[in-house]
Motif scaffolding. Sequence first.
Motif, short mmCIF file in Angstrom:
data_model
loop_
_atom_site.label_atom_id
_atom_site.label_comp_id
_atom_site.label_asym_id
_atom_site.label_seq_id
_atom_site.Cartn_x
_atom_site.Cartn_y
_atom_site.Cartn_z
N SER A 173 0.80 -1.22 0.00
CA SER A 173 0.00 0.00 0.00
C SER A 173 0.83 1.26 0.00
CB SER A 173 -0.90 0.01 1.25
OG SER A 173 -0.11 0.14 2.42
N GLY A 174 2.09 1.15 0.38
CA GLY A 174 2.93 2.33 0.49
C GLY A 174 2.74 3.07 1.78
N GLU A 175 1.98 2.51 2.75
CA GLU A 175 1.71 3.20 4.00
C GLU A 175 2.70 2.85 5.10
OE1 GLU A 175 -2.31 2.81 5.24
OE2 GLU A 175 -3.15 3.29 3.28
N GLU A 176 3.40 1.73 4.98
CA GLU A 176 4.32 1.31 6.03
C GLU A 176 5.64 2.06 5.93
OE1 GLU A 176 3.94 -0.65 8.53
OE2 GLU A 176 2.20 -1.91 8.14
N ARG A 177 6.23 2.35 7.09
CA ARG A 177 7.57 2.91 7.13
C ARG A 177 8.56 1.77 6.99
NH1 ARG A 177 8.04 8.06 9.24
NH2 ARG A 177 10.16 7.91 8.42
N SER A 178 9.48 1.88 6.04
CA SER A 178 10.46 0.83 5.82
C SER A 178 11.41 0.75 7.00
CB SER A 178 11.25 1.10 4.54
OG SER A 178 12.11 2.21 4.72
N ASN A 179 12.17 -0.37 7.08
CA ASN A 179 13.15 -0.51 8.15
C ASN A 179 14.21 0.58 8.08
OD1 ASN A 179 11.83 -2.69 9.21
ND2 ASN A 179 13.23 -4.24 8.41
N THR A 194 -3.15 -2.34 -14.77
CA THR A 194 -3.00 -0.90 -14.58
C THR A 194 -3.48 -0.53 -13.18
OG1 THR A 194 -5.21 -0.45 -15.51
CG2 THR A 194 -3.32 -0.44 -17.04
N TYR A 195 -2.96 0.58 -12.68
CA TYR A 195 -3.27 0.99 -11.31
C TYR A 195 -3.76 2.43 -11.29
CZ TYR A 195 -0.81 -3.20 -9.79
OH TYR A 195 -0.42 -4.50 -9.60
N THR A 196 -4.55 2.73 -10.26
CA THR A 196 -5.06 4.07 -10.04
C THR A 196 -4.58 4.56 -8.69
OG1 THR A 196 -7.04 3.60 -11.34
CG2 THR A 196 -7.11 5.51 -9.90
N GLN A 197 -4.15 5.81 -8.62
CA GLN A 197 -3.75 6.37 -7.33
C GLN A 197 -4.98 6.94 -6.63
OE1 GLN A 197 -0.49 9.19 -7.78
NE2 GLN A 197 0.91 7.61 -7.05
N VAL A 198 -5.15 6.53 -5.36
CA VAL A 198 -6.27 7.02 -4.56
C VAL A 198 -5.75 7.41 -3.19
CG1 VAL A 198 -7.96 5.57 -5.76
CG2 VAL A 198 -6.82 4.69 -3.71
N ARG A 199 -6.59 8.10 -2.46
CA ARG A 199 -6.24 8.48 -1.09
C ARG A 199 -6.65 7.37 -0.14
NH1 ARG A 199 -2.76 12.82 -0.50
NH2 ARG A 199 -3.20 14.32 -2.18
N SER A 200 -5.71 6.96 0.72
CA SER A 200 -6.03 5.94 1.71
C SER A 200 -6.77 6.56 2.87
CB SER A 200 -4.74 5.29 2.22
OG SER A 200 -4.01 6.20 3.02
N ALA A 201 -7.16 5.70 3.84
CA ALA A 201 -7.86 6.20 5.02
C ALA A 201 -6.99 7.18 5.81
CB ALA A 201 -8.28 5.02 5.91
N LYS A 202 -5.67 7.06 5.66
CA LYS A 202 -4.75 7.95 6.36
C LYS A 202 -4.40 9.18 5.54
CE LYS A 202 -2.62 4.26 9.08
NZ LYS A 202 -1.35 3.58 9.45
N GLY A 203 -5.02 9.29 4.35
CA GLY A 203 -4.77 10.47 3.53
C GLY A 203 -3.58 10.38 2.61
N ARG A 204 -2.90 9.22 2.58
CA ARG A 204 -1.74 9.07 1.71
C ARG A 204 -2.17 8.60 0.32
NH1 ARG A 204 0.76 6.26 6.39
NH2 ARG A 204 2.16 7.71 7.42
N LEU A 205 -1.38 8.96 -0.68
CA LEU A 205 -1.63 8.47 -2.03
C LEU A 205 -1.11 7.04 -2.16
CD1 LEU A 205 -0.76 11.45 -4.42
CD2 LEU A 205 -2.96 10.31 -4.19
#
Length: 514
Positions: free
Chosen positions: A19-25, A172-183
């Motif tokens: 999702s791209g929401e996690e902070r990497s190590n 194909t993918y679409t960019q949307v806003r997550s529940a936390k407001g991130r793309l």
Amino acid sequence: MTAVRLTGREYLRVSFDRSGEERSNDDQQSDNTDLAEELGVTLGDYYSDVGSSSARARTKRGDFTRLMADLTGGTFGADLLVMWEASRGSRQPREWLDLIDACRAQSVKILITTHRRTYDLDQWRDRHALMEESLKAEAHSEETSERVIRTLKRNFEKGKPHGLIPYGYARTYTQVRSAKGRLVRRPDKQLPDPAEALNVIELFTRLASGDSLGEIERDWKERGITTRKGAEFSVSVLSQTARRISYVGKRVRMKTVVNEKTGKRKNVVLGETDAAWPVIADFDGSPISPEEFVELFHEVQTLLGANGRRTNPGGGAQHVFTLTVRCAECLGPMTVTRHATPDGGQAYTCRNKGCLRVNDKDGLDDYLTEIILAYLARPEVYASLGDDRDSDELRTVRAQLDVKRSDLDATRSTEAESLAHEARLAKREDKLTGEIRQLEDRERALTRPNPLAELFEQGPAATVARRWARTPIHRQRAIAKLLLNPELLGEVRIRRTRDSVSAEVRDRVVWHRE
């Protein structure tokens, strides 16, 4: 007087994240390092894991196990355990409490970077605060799990793609806003990738024409056809690819069931539904139409294993009747063993328990071949295994389909007079849709190709022996498995010599029929 710098060791963990929401190590470590410099803490070696810490996690966290071993064994070697946030440690309260107890026993404090706070575990308020964090982490994990299951169910009902992209398709993918407001990226469309789709169509076409998976494996290796990761297409991967229902625009809903005795997990198919993506052959330049590919797909399923029939997948078949002949003692399959006879020849041996052996392999092969050729010389066998047998039933099924489809059209065109009437119409539509799907499945089964005609060249009885001789061994084996079963010629079972009239192979054969 110079202040003594505290020492710390980090535990870093990130979940598998799409999702791209996690902070990497790396991000966590950067934040930890900044705070450590600010507080005057010297960081040493760190522990790092990638994977979930929830109760549903299947993958063990190797470095977390090592961390607990170091703490309980007194080899941790630092004043502080540093974590980016409390949930990095664990989302399981029991596991988190074990970590707190282990740190307290070794007088190790816990520094949480996002809190900008060091917790002294000898202080009951600090312990209580961290215990509350574990309950919050567990609640968040359960809430996330429910949300994911809900989303997957909704995606399944809508036929949307998710998970790994099947070979032959592009997404194909679409960019949307997550529940936390991130793309974040979300799957949009899944369409055939022409370059890969042509390989998929080739695979099905060649299997239908009689090529074995082993032959295709060797050919693709020579031509440099690989998976997306650059690996060669092995027989097992080709076999899985040839069974992938997503290629006909369908998707399967699975449920994981856990065996109470063994604890092993098993996927159970709950059903299938139409998917939101097209058939793999639905692209410009495809050599066949989508409708032709759907027929081809079901033809290949018949050859690969429908009704218990399976052609030899490896392409290395050397013996026609191996695994088809059965041991009369344990009913296990018999295979050919080399150097099994006194003169170093081949023999049929019970594979399960070694109950018995047939030293006269050639004699048994000749006898069974004689039986099969006599059967294949009969002209009526093709009709008995083909579509004529089911012609009356097929006509009935198609007539029922016409009626059901007309009823469905009428139901959909009816305007509801009230909410109750609308509910009844919706219920009737669901019922008719299910009945039509069942009838369509039955129609497909009744119109599948004649499996024997697909495997063996047809011709006059006088030429049956010549046609058999030029049939590849992997096809001969498939024919033997098709015919030598209890419903046709009978299952071949070999009994011990002492239980037979004589030691002759023909006298040792028992024909089991149902």
